[in-house]
Design a protein around this motif. Structure first.
Motif, PDB file in Angstrom:
ATOM      1  N   LEU A  23       0.700  -1.308   0.142  1.00  7.64           N
ATOM      2  CA  LEU A  23       0.062   0.048   0.038  1.00  7.64           C
ATOM      3  C   LEU A  23       0.939   1.350   0.028  1.00  7.64           C
ATOM      4  O   LEU A  23       0.644   2.185  -0.692  1.00  7.64           O
ATOM      5  N   ALA A  24       2.057   1.337   0.706  1.00  7.87           N
ATOM      6  CA  ALA A  24       2.798   2.510   0.699  1.00  7.87           C
ATOM      7  C   ALA A  24       3.265   2.652  -0.379  1.00  7.87           C
ATOM      8  O   ALA A  24       3.597   3.769  -0.862  1.00  7.87           O
ATOM      9  N   ARG A  28       2.748   6.039  -3.300  1.00  2.30           N
ATOM     10  CA  ARG A  28       3.697   6.854  -3.463  1.00  2.30           C
ATOM     11  C   ARG A  28       3.452   8.093  -4.398  1.00  2.30           C
ATOM     12  O   ARG A  28       2.920   8.056  -5.386  1.00  2.30           O
ATOM     13  N   PRO A  29       3.681   9.461  -3.707  1.00  5.31           N
ATOM     14  CA  PRO A  29       3.263  10.822  -4.496  1.00  5.31           C
ATOM     15  C   PRO A  29       4.001  10.789  -5.756  1.00  5.31           C
ATOM     16  O   PRO A  29       4.946  10.263  -5.915  1.00  5.31           O
ATOM     17  N   LYS A  70      12.107  11.422   3.336  1.00  2.00           N
ATOM     18  CA  LYS A  70      13.241  12.124   2.513  1.00  2.00           C
ATOM     19  C   LYS A  70      13.218  11.546   1.161  1.00  2.00           C
ATOM     20  O   LYS A  70      13.947  12.261   0.203  1.00  2.00           O
ATOM     21  N   THR A  71      13.358  10.199   0.897  1.00  2.00           N
ATOM     22  CA  THR A  71      13.802   9.676  -0.327  1.00  2.00           C
ATOM     23  C   THR A  71      12.661  10.034  -1.279  1.00  2.00           C
ATOM     24  O   THR A  71      13.069  10.560  -2.589  1.00  2.00           O
ATOM     25  N   THR A  72      11.530  10.200  -1.235  1.00  2.26           N
ATOM     26  CA  THR A  72      10.333  10.612  -1.876  1.00  2.26           C
ATOM     27  C   THR A  72      10.647  12.081  -2.380  1.00  2.26           C
ATOM     28  O   THR A  72      10.582  12.315  -3.702  1.00  2.26           O
ATOM     29  N   VAL A  73      10.905  12.976  -1.624  1.00  4.10           N
ATOM     30  CA  VAL A  73      10.986  14.266  -2.002  1.00  4.10           C
ATOM     31  C   VAL A  73      12.286  14.321  -2.938  1.00  4.10           C
ATOM     32  O   VAL A  73      12.242  15.245  -3.768  1.00  4.10           O
ATOM     33  N   ALA A  74      13.403  13.665  -2.577  1.00  4.84           N
ATOM     34  CA  ALA A  74      14.386  13.724  -3.267  1.00  4.84           C
ATOM     35  C   ALA A  74      14.319  13.394  -4.969  1.00  4.84           C
ATOM     36  O   ALA A  74      14.892  13.987  -5.797  1.00  4.84           O
ATOM     37  N   ARG A  75      13.620  12.299  -5.065  1.00  2.00           N
ATOM     38  CA  ARG A  75      13.329  11.651  -6.248  1.00  2.00           C
ATOM     39  C   ARG A  75      12.365  12.737  -7.209  1.00  2.00           C
ATOM     40  O   ARG A  75      12.509  13.004  -8.328  1.00  2.00           O
ATOM     41  N   LEU A  76      11.257  13.196  -6.356  1.00  2.00           N
ATOM     42  CA  LEU A  76      10.343  14.249  -7.021  1.00  2.00           C
ATOM     43  C   LEU A  76      11.120  15.555  -7.285  1.00  2.00           C
ATOM     44  O   LEU A  76      10.685  16.303  -8.300  1.00  2.00           O
ATOM     45  N   LEU A  77      11.871  15.814  -6.514  1.00  2.00           N
ATOM     46  CA  LEU A  77      12.609  16.984  -6.934  1.00  2.00           C
ATOM     47  C   LEU A  77      13.707  16.966  -7.969  1.00  2.00           C
ATOM     48  O   LEU A  77      13.606  17.991  -8.933  1.00  2.00           O
TER      49      LEU A  77
END
Length: 443
Positions: A23-24, A28-29, A70-77
């Motif tokens: 589910l996570a 994922r955004p 943290k990981t998600t924001v880095a990838r989307l950034l």
């Protein structure tokens, strides 16, 4: 926002495979706008938002608890600024891996593509490995985004920190958790199978970790049928309550003992009991707490209440005799006693001042008058000559000077006007008057 999101998601997956993913991962955004819980970074006036709008992206250190995104924001950034995203973990990477990564980034740069290098657990790299990032950061080969759960001030080199901006990520608060729960319900196509109390309990179980919250929620969906609603008791029976995030060797450990120390120093017994309970619930070693209480008794109460130190030692002994949970009450009692005791750091400051003078002034010889003379030679040299036995003097006080002549008289201990130290100040003043009288013959 979840830190959910530590591995690359496939560009496109069949529906069946999508349903098989956790589910996570499915939540994922896909854009920075979908990230929840970090408005101070990604809101309209957020640090990262302003950075993106300015068109200038520098190296960053993401500091925050697990599951904060943290990981998600880095990838989307990287997607937002059209950089190549490359991820490594300090746990599994060595010098050879770093060299390959840097060479890859140079080739990407030669082809007109910048690289955002995301380094998970960057604090796990040693000093030499951290230093290896400096040249490629300075020449623009990479934009470094490092992620750490540990305090960068303690774990990262000053040279690396000077070239990167530290951004703090927050644990998911109740509002952020509710957003994740609602998004999960929309994705699952059915109402969340929890009543209000159970939803609140689920957030408490996850302890601010978005990934953990969705993992627990996935268990709930798997174990319930349509229209079934669990209360808090049923939820607790279904999933095991997670212990609060607390690593006894890391920041959680030091943050809570610091909070306990400062609430005791601040004379707040209720807050002191709360942080003491937090540490015990999280599994802290009660002997560590006992040692710190003993330290507080000397550092923050001192001679304003001479009973504080023996009280804490007695609490330690009581715990050693009774064990848990009975002995924990003695630690709580000691914490309350210290919080309500009059405060003084005069003895603490005096000791530190004496240590400083001892280090800075070398080894001047004490006055010969207070030195023993075990040999004839030493006696002939005047050792012990003229020593006055204080018990034979009026008021049992001779007033002799005991500091080395080279050093001169020093004053270290200055009592405060609180507790027992008020009486000690009277004694100090009394002995000063007597010393002056003995040394000058004046009253």
């Amino acid at each position: 926002m979840s830190d959910l999101f530590g591995t690359d998601a496939p560009a496109a997956v069949p529906h069946e495979q999508f349903e098989d993913r956790p589910l996570a991962d499915r939540l994922r955004p896909k854009t920075l706008d979908e990230v929840v819980g970090q408005d101070h970074l990604l809101g309209q006036e957020g640090v990262l938002t302003r950075m993106i709008n300015s068109g200038r992206l520098g190296s960053l250190i993401f500091w925050g608890p697990p599951g904060s995104g943290k990981t998600t924001v880095a990838r989307l950034l990287a997607d937002q600024v059209d950089y190549h995203f490359h991820q490594i973990s300090a746990i599994f990477s060595g010098v050879a891996d770093l060299k390959k990564t840097f060479e890859m980034a140079r080739q990407m740069r030669a082809n007109g593509k910048k690289t955002l290098l995301f380094v998970d657990e960057i604090h796990r790299f040693n000093r030499a490995q951290q230093d290896s990032f400096l040249p490629v950061m300075e020449d623009g080969t990479i934009v470094l985004v490092g992620a750490t759960t540990e305090n960068p001030s303690f774990e990262l080199n000053a040279a690396l920190l000077s070239r990167a901006q530290v951004l703090s990520f927050k644990s998911h608060d109740r509002d952020a958790a509710e957003q994740l729960i609602d998004r999960a319900a929309e994705l699952e196509g059915r109402k969340t199978p929890l009543d209000d109390d159970a939803r609140r309990a689920l957030h408490e179980m996850a302890d601010g970790d978005g990934r953990a919250l969705l993992g627990l929620l996935e268990e709930v969906y798997a174990a319930t049928k349509d229209n079934e609603v669990l209360d808090q008791k049923a939820l607790e029976a279904l999933v095991q309550r997670r212990a609060p995030v607390y690593d006894k060797g890391q920041d959680g450990h030091y943050n809570l003992i610091s909070a306990l120390h400062k609430t005791i120093r601040g004379s707040d017994p209720d807050a002191a009991l709360y942080y003491l309970a937090r540490m015990l619930v999280a599994g802290e070693d009660p002997m560590f707490i006992a040692r710190r209480l003993i330290r507080m008794a000397s550092e923050d109460i001192g001679l304003a209440d001479p009973q504080a130190l023996p009280h804490c030692i007695a609490a330690r002994d009581a715990y050693q005799m009774l064990g848990s949970p009975e002995g924990e009450l003695a630690l709580g009692q000691a914490a309350v006693y210290l919080a309500l005791a009059p405060k003084s750091n005069a003895a603490y400051n005096a000791f530190n001042a004496a240590m400083r003078v001892a280090r800075e002034t070398g080894s001047p010889t004490p006055p010969k008058v207070i030195l023993n003379a075990p040999t004839k030679l030493m006696k002939s040299e005047g050792y012990g000559d003229g020593y006055q036995y204080d018990h034979d003097a009026p008021d049992a006080f001779s007033g002799q000077e005991y500091f080395p002549e080279k050093l001169g008289r020093q004053t270290f201990y200055e009592p405060v006007e609180r507790g027992f130290e008020r009486d000690l100040q009277k004694r100090i003043d009394y002995f000063k008057r007597l010393r002056l009288k003995r040394q000058t013959g004046k009253s």
